[in-house]
Design a protein around this motif. Structure first.
Motif, PDB file in Angstrom:
ATOM      1  N   ILE A 163       0.938  -1.194  -0.055  1.00 32.88           N
ATOM      2  CA  ILE A 163       0.125   0.034  -0.149  1.00 32.88           C
ATOM      3  C   ILE A 163       0.864   1.280  -0.261  1.00 32.88           C
ATOM      4  O   ILE A 163       2.006   1.228   0.676  1.00 32.88           O
ATOM      5  N   ILE A 195      -0.702  -0.307  -4.074  1.00 36.29           N
ATOM      6  CA  ILE A 195      -2.099   0.075  -4.242  1.00 36.29           C
ATOM      7  C   ILE A 195      -2.068   1.687  -3.625  1.00 36.29           C
ATOM      8  O   ILE A 195      -1.551   1.547  -2.429  1.00 36.29           O
ATOM      9  N   LEU A 210      -8.818  -5.219   1.243  1.00 24.39           N
ATOM     10  CA  LEU A 210      -7.554  -5.503   0.399  1.00 24.39           C
ATOM     11  C   LEU A 210      -6.808  -6.738   0.850  1.00 24.39           C
ATOM     12  O   LEU A 210      -6.506  -7.629   0.158  1.00 24.39           O
TER      13      LEU A 210
END
Ligand code: DC
Length: 233
Positions: A152, A207, A226
């Motif tokens: 992330i 992401i 996620l």
């Protein structure tokens, strides 16, 4: 043979959280670690403790030669005591001390040296090879855990990050100025993103999560969603 089999089938997973200062990485990572029952590694704390060694021993952080000569003398250990993450520098608990402004500046200086990063990255990789982790920092998805199960890149606008820090500091009773905080964040961003070794950047498979308009709970929920998609439960 037995050893090989064990290591090749072990199901450790890792979550890499990178992003600029003040994006909420540590509070979000701590909460996710708690919910998933895994280890949280704050790599910023490791660089802070590393820098503290030089400050405590009156050694220059501006000379790469002096920094390198002392790298073998710095022992950083992470421990969990009664559910709290503690960081030790040469067997002394420095968990509080690393939060000072001096330690922050020291971390920013010491973290540019390749020999220091080499030693810290090795330690970070060793820990994650033994257990499931969520690790936050600047180079986790790009350098430390290039094969992380989930990556992330957490960010927020400079204005929002400055407002959050301002609120945090004033709640502690500190007399701070919003414009100064904003300037400090912009300078830190520039330093982190433009240094020659392991600059802060989004890994190609990370992401992007902009938290400017999200509450902490919403960010945690989004990351846990996620995680489930990657079979992390
Ligand atoms: O996230 P933090 O403010 O505690 O980080 C302290 C310093 O360490 C900051 O200047 C960036 C640096 N750092 C780094 O270079 N690499 C990491 N993985 C984590 C932090």
């Amino acid at each position: 043979m037995e050893k090989e089999w064990k290591s090749s089938t072990r199901q450790n997973y890792s979550i890499a959280i990178d992003g600029p200062a003040g994006a909420g990485k540590s509070s979000v990572s701590k909460e996710i670690a708690k919910r998933l029952g895994i280890v949280y590694i704050d790599t910023g704390a490791m660089y802070r403790a590393f820098g503290l060694y030089y400050l405590k021993n009156n050694l220059s952080l501006d000379s790469e030669k002096i920094v390198n000569m002392n790298v073998p003398n710095v022992i950083i250990e992470l421990k969990n005591e009664d559910g709290l993450n503690k960081i030790y520098l040469n067997h002394e608990d420095v968990s509080q001390e690393i939060r000072s402004e001096d330690a922050s500046r020291g971390a920013s200086k010491v973290s540019v040296y390749p020999k220091v990063r080499e030693k810290m990255v090795k330690l970070q990789q060793e820990i994650s090879s033994k257990t499931n982790v969520i690790m936050d920092g600047r180079d986790i998805g790009t350098v430390v855990l290039p094969n992380a199960t989930l990556k992330i890149y957490l960010t927020a606008s400079v204005d929002e990050r400055a407002k959050r820090r301002y609120k945090e500091q004033t709640e502690k009773g500190l007399n701070v100025n919003l414009e100064d905080i904003k300037k400090d964040i912009e300078e830190r961003d520039y330093r982190d993103m433009h240094r020659s070794v392991s600059p802060l950047k989004q890994a190609s498979d990370a992401i992007l999560l902009d938290t400017s308009n999200l509450t902490q709970e919403e960010v945690v929920d989004e990351i846990l969603n996620l995680c489930r998609k990657r079979d992390i439960k």
